[in-house]
Write a protein that holds these residues in place. Sequence first.
Motif, PDB file in Angstrom:
ATOM      1  N   CYS A  66       0.829  -1.210   0.000  1.00 43.65           N
ATOM      2  CA  CYS A  66       0.000   0.000   0.000  1.00 43.65           C
ATOM      3  C   CYS A  66       0.863   1.260   0.000  1.00 43.65           C
ATOM      4  O   CYS A  66       0.371   2.377   0.161  1.00 43.65           O
ATOM      5  CB  CYS A  66      -0.944   0.006   1.194  1.00 43.65           C
TER       6      CYS A  66
ATOM      7  N   GLN B 218      -8.607  -0.248  -2.816  1.00 46.29           N
ATOM      8  CA  GLN B 218      -8.423  -0.625  -1.411  1.00 46.29           C
ATOM      9  C   GLN B 218      -7.439   0.301  -0.705  1.00 46.29           C
ATOM     10  O   GLN B 218      -7.657   0.704   0.427  1.00 46.29           O
ATOM     11  CB  GLN B 218      -7.925  -2.059  -1.351  1.00 46.29           C
ATOM     12  N   CYS B 219      -6.344   0.591  -1.358  1.00 45.32           N
ATOM     13  CA  CYS B 219      -5.440   1.619  -0.867  1.00 45.32           C
ATOM     14  C   CYS B 219      -4.891   2.321  -2.092  1.00 45.32           C
ATOM     15  O   CYS B 219      -4.747   1.710  -3.158  1.00 45.32           O
ATOM     16  CB  CYS B 219      -4.321   1.052   0.007  1.00 45.32           C
TER      17      CYS B 219
ATOM     18  N   ASN C  56      -1.228   1.354  -4.379  1.00 42.25           N
ATOM     19  CA  ASN C  56      -0.938  -0.060  -4.616  1.00 42.25           C
ATOM     20  C   ASN C  56      -0.132  -0.206  -5.916  1.00 42.25           C
ATOM     21  O   ASN C  56      -0.183   0.665  -6.780  1.00 42.25           O
ATOM     22  CB  ASN C  56      -2.223  -0.895  -4.588  1.00 42.25           C
TER      23      ASN C  56
END
Length: 253
Positions: free
Chosen positions: A58, A137-138, A141
């Motif tokens: 991340c 999601q982050c 990435n």
Amino acid sequence: LIVIVIALALGLSLSHRNEGFKATFIARCEGFHGKSKGYDCQKIWSAFEQAYVGQDPCKVPVEAYDPLIAAAPFEPACNRMMFWSKTQDFVHDFTEKKDCFVTLEDTLLGFTLDGLTWCGKEGSSETFTTGCPGWSQCEKNPVRSFWIRASDGFAASACGDVTAMLNGSIDTPFSPTSIFGSIEVKRFNSTTVKTLTVVLVTQESPTTNCTNASLKDLQKELDQGIKYTCKDVPESKINECSSRPDVPCGACW
Ligand code: N1C
């Protein structure tokens, strides 16, 4: 004994997966029939890998791919460059059939990494293909940072008359948070890019046309001096054009 066997099998399948990713990368890289030959795919792999291996998946910044772009720079394809947003399958179906436009997937890096997922792990020198963070999601990435960096470089190499296929079946064909909206449009430079033609691909009963408010936002983002045009074109017309070899590309819209 069972535990050892399971551990071995797991270890083997993991290392296989890792080797599998590298093998895919090298095979695609060597199979790429671009204009300039003589790419050193091992060297390109090393430049790629150093971006994310051993890193928190991340915390891979966009700049981590600078050495990769330097190892495999984009060659300008003036008047032939095609950008897109929310029309991925349609565009690639079209460019496959008619050889007039170059998308990022037609360059060595885009071709090699299209559709793949990869990430590293802190304290490991391996490449993983499962358990990697999703697109949203982050933010930082490895996959997302790669596409941002590659798109930035590809757009920076744009010249002449540039085309973008946008989706006329959604409310906001130009999304400021998409890669096209947040990276590529901002990178077009009026010293090299003359015009931008937006091809708004519509269904038979269009939900949107070139008067769509989001396209005003696109024009605002464009470097002064780049001439903007928009054409709403039915999907059927483009399909018909791509199925007929005698129709020149310039007549598709
Ligand atoms: O976010 P987008 O589209 O606007 O990005 C598309 C834009 C194109 O013009 C390309 O040059 O950015 C470039 N690009 C790719 O070439 C590409 N290939 C595959 C951006 N993203 C790309 N992908 C994957 O598609 C990527 O993993 C991401 O998830 C999508 C972005 O699609 P989008 O939102 O339709």
